[in-house]
Design a protein around this motif. Structure first.
Motif, PDB file in Angstrom:
ATOM      1  N   LYS A  98      49.091   8.653 -15.747  1.00 18.27           N
ATOM      2  CA  LYS A  98      50.115   7.676 -14.786  1.00 18.27           C
ATOM      3  C   LYS A  98      50.086   6.701 -15.425  1.00 18.27           C
ATOM      4  O   LYS A  98      51.217   6.207 -15.696  1.00 18.27           O
ATOM      5  CB  LYS A  98      50.695   8.505 -14.025  1.00 18.27           C
ATOM      6  CG  LYS A  98      50.806  10.238 -13.736  1.00 18.27           C
ATOM      7  CD  LYS A  98      51.376  10.827 -12.874  1.00 18.27           C
ATOM      8  CE  LYS A  98      51.938  11.826 -12.464  1.00 18.27           C
ATOM      9  NZ  LYS A  98      52.553  12.315 -11.121  1.00 18.27           N
ATOM     10  N   SER A  99      48.888   6.088 -14.994  1.00 14.27           N
ATOM     11  CA  SER A  99      48.491   4.472 -14.788  1.00 14.27           C
ATOM     12  C   SER A  99      48.550   3.998 -16.521  1.00 14.27           C
ATOM     13  O   SER A  99      48.973   3.410 -16.208  1.00 14.27           O
ATOM     14  CB  SER A  99      47.936   4.480 -14.139  1.00 14.27           C
ATOM     15  OG  SER A  99      46.360   4.598 -14.289  1.00 14.27           O
ATOM     16  N   ASP A 100      48.050   4.774 -17.512  1.00 12.77           N
ATOM     17  CA  ASP A 100      47.769   4.250 -18.291  1.00 12.77           C
ATOM     18  C   ASP A 100      48.350   5.255 -19.279  1.00 12.77           C
ATOM     19  O   ASP A 100      46.800   6.191 -19.956  1.00 12.77           O
ATOM     20  CB  ASP A 100      46.201   3.648 -18.460  1.00 12.77           C
ATOM     21  CG  ASP A 100      46.135   2.428 -19.645  1.00 12.77           C
ATOM     22  OD1 ASP A 100      46.148   2.737 -20.757  1.00 12.77           O
ATOM     23  OD2 ASP A 100      46.311   1.567 -19.395  1.00 12.77           O
ATOM     24  N   PRO A 101      48.418   5.251 -20.875  1.00  9.43           N
ATOM     25  CA  PRO A 101      48.722   6.198 -21.657  1.00  9.43           C
ATOM     26  C   PRO A 101      47.110   6.194 -22.434  1.00  9.43           C
ATOM     27  O   PRO A 101      47.238   6.818 -23.138  1.00  9.43           O
ATOM     28  CB  PRO A 101      49.639   5.256 -22.962  1.00  9.43           C
ATOM     29  CG  PRO A 101      49.392   3.943 -22.572  1.00  9.43           C
ATOM     30  CD  PRO A 101      48.978   3.794 -21.208  1.00  9.43           C
ATOM     31  N   HIS A 102      46.254   5.205 -22.023  1.00  8.33           N
ATOM     32  CA  HIS A 102      44.985   5.426 -23.146  1.00  8.33           C
ATOM     33  C   HIS A 102      44.553   6.367 -21.720  1.00  8.33           C
ATOM     34  O   HIS A 102      42.996   7.559 -21.951  1.00  8.33           O
ATOM     35  CB  HIS A 102      43.947   4.258 -22.628  1.00  8.33           C
ATOM     36  CG  HIS A 102      44.432   4.026 -23.778  1.00  8.33           C
ATOM     37  ND1 HIS A 102      44.782   2.471 -22.851  1.00  8.33           N
ATOM     38  CD2 HIS A 102      44.340   3.360 -25.529  1.00  8.33           C
ATOM     39  CE1 HIS A 102      45.567   1.923 -24.279  1.00  8.33           C
ATOM     40  NE2 HIS A 102      44.961   2.228 -25.254  1.00  8.33           N
ATOM     41  N   TYR A 103      45.090   7.675 -21.116  1.00  4.47           N
ATOM     42  CA  TYR A 103      44.031   8.354 -20.179  1.00  4.47           C
ATOM     43  C   TYR A 103      44.846   9.619 -20.521  1.00  4.47           C
ATOM     44  O   TYR A 103      45.681   9.675 -20.301  1.00  4.47           O
ATOM     45  CB  TYR A 103      44.079   8.051 -18.812  1.00  4.47           C
ATOM     46  CG  TYR A 103      43.269   6.717 -18.315  1.00  4.47           C
ATOM     47  CD1 TYR A 103      41.621   6.931 -18.764  1.00  4.47           C
ATOM     48  CD2 TYR A 103      43.611   5.826 -17.090  1.00  4.47           C
ATOM     49  CE1 TYR A 103      40.904   5.626 -18.006  1.00  4.47           C
ATOM     50  CE2 TYR A 103      43.077   4.794 -17.410  1.00  4.47           C
ATOM     51  CZ  TYR A 103      41.854   5.576 -17.441  1.00  4.47           C
ATOM     52  OH  TYR A 103      41.244   3.269 -17.189  1.00  4.47           O
ATOM     53  N   LEU A 104      44.081  10.312 -20.983  1.00  9.79           N
ATOM     54  CA  LEU A 104      44.094  11.874 -20.865  1.00  9.79           C
ATOM     55  C   LEU A 104      43.838  13.036 -20.245  1.00  9.79           C
ATOM     56  O   LEU A 104      42.354  12.923 -19.766  1.00  9.79           O
ATOM     57  CB  LEU A 104      44.371  12.439 -21.851  1.00  9.79           C
ATOM     58  CG  LEU A 104      45.196  11.723 -23.589  1.00  9.79           C
ATOM     59  CD1 LEU A 104      44.986  12.262 -24.585  1.00  9.79           C
ATOM     60  CD2 LEU A 104      46.471  11.756 -23.036  1.00  9.79           C
ATOM     61  N   GLY A 105      43.955  14.128 -19.778  1.00 16.20           N
ATOM     62  CA  GLY A 105      43.113  14.807 -18.777  1.00 16.20           C
ATOM     63  C   GLY A 105      43.317  16.631 -19.666  1.00 16.20           C
ATOM     64  O   GLY A 105      44.696  17.104 -19.731  1.00 16.20           O
ATOM     65  N   ILE A 106      42.088  17.130 -19.659  1.00 18.02           N
ATOM     66  CA  ILE A 106      42.887  18.875 -19.069  1.00 18.02           C
ATOM     67  C   ILE A 106      41.874  19.762 -18.275  1.00 18.02           C
ATOM     68  O   ILE A 106      40.864  18.827 -17.728  1.00 18.02           O
ATOM     69  CB  ILE A 106      42.696  19.478 -20.899  1.00 18.02           C
ATOM     70  CG1 ILE A 106      40.600  19.219 -20.681  1.00 18.02           C
ATOM     71  CG2 ILE A 106      43.497  18.958 -21.492  1.00 18.02           C
ATOM     72  CD1 ILE A 106      40.598  20.077 -22.532  1.00 18.02           C
ATOM     73  N   SER A 107      42.593  20.725 -17.634  1.00 15.54           N
ATOM     74  CA  SER A 107      42.308  21.526 -16.282  1.00 15.54           C
ATOM     75  C   SER A 107      41.626  22.652 -16.747  1.00 15.54           C
ATOM     76  O   SER A 107      42.631  23.096 -17.582  1.00 15.54           O
ATOM     77  CB  SER A 107      42.736  21.255 -15.070  1.00 15.54           C
ATOM     78  OG  SER A 107      42.133  21.761 -14.621  1.00 15.54           O
ATOM     79  N   GLN A 108      40.075  23.247 -16.869  1.00 11.94           N
ATOM     80  CA  GLN A 108      39.984  24.995 -17.028  1.00 11.94           C
ATOM     81  C   GLN A 108      40.888  25.655 -15.668  1.00 11.94           C
ATOM     82  O   GLN A 108      40.696  24.736 -14.817  1.00 11.94           O
ATOM     83  CB  GLN A 108      38.246  24.615 -17.163  1.00 11.94           C
ATOM     84  CG  GLN A 108      38.087  23.999 -18.694  1.00 11.94           C
ATOM     85  CD  GLN A 108      37.517  24.786 -18.596  1.00 11.94           C
ATOM     86  OE1 GLN A 108      36.967  25.553 -19.817  1.00 11.94           O
ATOM     87  NE2 GLN A 108      35.695  24.120 -18.181  1.00 11.94           N
ATOM     88  N   SER A 109      41.253  26.391 -16.020  1.00 10.90           N
ATOM     89  CA  SER A 109      41.263  27.521 -14.851  1.00 10.90           C
ATOM     90  C   SER A 109      40.881  27.382 -13.714  1.00 10.90           C
ATOM     91  O   SER A 109      40.750  27.902 -12.891  1.00 10.90           O
ATOM     92  CB  SER A 109      42.292  28.803 -16.047  1.00 10.90           C
ATOM     93  OG  SER A 109      40.860  29.462 -16.128  1.00 10.90           O
TER      94      SER A 109
END
Length: 322
Positions: free
Chosen positions: A68-79
């Motif tokens: 949310k703070s910077d568009p360069h950061y992305l994230g995915i989460s495993q189940s």
């Protein structure tokens, strides 16, 4: 093959219970992206992709706040937690259609992020895979240094093609990832699988540091399990060694039988409870070890035939935007 002058880079970072170190290292990764983009080495559209491997702390919450703070950061989460190798694979497969190159690295700050400059430079020189190789193990204890170096030598001796002192810090192009996606193994040992893809490759040496915060999630038991997985996933030489050893034991036993018959004919037989018991115990132990190794391979075959998914992504930071 001509590479784009400003390739889109995705830094893939597996995370498991890293709430202490993530706030420290995340800005460092962002700074590196900005430096490389400012130098014209990569595209400004490059990103940092965190892979939450079923963490039980606030790791995913931190990743979401970073996104949310910077568009360069992305994230995915495993189940759920599926292990380091599966987390790295999940990030690579998620990024392969979005970028030109990926660099996988742990988030603990031990691997020198400045080595990325030379990795990207090597990519521009035509390399599709660039391995990060430790220049020394001065920070390791004698035991860890000895066991780690012995492990790499053992793997190579077993016929597995691995890069000495290389873990999972590497650059891979989208072209390599496209071909790597065809490898369907459930039992993953990435540092041994990547060289099998081929393509032009090179190595970049770097100094490894202490963790910036938190504790290591790779105790001796996990390292030993990874080592055994690496050997049994990449080589059938242990099976062949068992066969050779079995032939040797059978030959010695055959000679012993002939000797026993000759002694019986000559009337020289005597009671030998101790020697008989020792031989039986030795042969029984060898048989159990051999059955254990064979059983390990059968177990891996069993898991491969199930063809279960190697990772399941339950959340993405950009789901809401879509």
């Amino acid at each position: 093959m001509k590479h784009p002058s400003q390739p889109v880079l995705y830094i893939v970072i597996p995370c498991y219970n890293e709430q202490e170190v993530l706030p420290i290292t995340a800005p460092l990764f962002l700074q590196k992206i900005e430096q490389l983009a400012a130098a014209g080495s990569i595209s400004p559209d490059s990103r940092i992709l965190f892979v939450n491997d079923g963490s039980r702390d606030k790791t995913w919450e931190i990743i979401c706040n970073l996104a949310k703070s910077d568009p360069h950061y992305l994230g995915i989460s495993q189940s759920r937690n599926r292990g380091h190798q599966n987390a790295v694979l999940a990030g690579l497969m998620e990024a392969r259609c979005r970028c030109d190159i990926t660099i996988s690295i742990d988030c603990d700050g031990q691997d020198d992020i400045n080595a990325m400059d030379k990795m990207v430079e090597a990519y521009h020189d035509g390399c599709e895979v660039v391995y990060g190789v430790r220049s020394s193990r001065a920070t390791d204890t004698f035991f860890k240094r000895f066991t780690a170096e012995s492990f790499y030598k053992l793997l190579n001796g077993m016929g597995a093609e691995v890069v000495f002192n290389h873990a999972d810090y590497r650059l891979m192009s989208a072209r390599v990832l496209k071909e790597f996606a065809n490898f369907k193994e459930v039992n993953l040992f990435l540092r041994g699988m990547v060289p099998l893809v081929g393509f032009k490759s090179t190595s970049v040496a770097y100094e490894r540091h202490e963790r910036l915060a938190g504790e290591s999630h790779y105790p001796l038991s996990k390292m030993l399990a990874l080592a055994f997985d690496g050997i049994t996933s990449l080589s059938v030489k242990p099976i062949r060694l068992i066969t050779g050893f079995g032939v040797l034991v059978a030959l010695i036993s055959f000679i012993g039988v002939i000797w026993a018959v000759v002694q019986a004919v000559l009337g020289h037989t005597v009671s030998g409870w101790a020697s008989t018991t020792s031989i039986i115990c030795f042969v029984s132990g060898v048989q159990l070890i051999c059955l254990g190794v064979i059983g390990e391979y059968i177990g891996k075959i069993y898991m491969e035939t199930k063809a279960r998914p190697r990772y399941i992504i339950s959340e993405r930071t950009w789901d809401e935007e879509e």
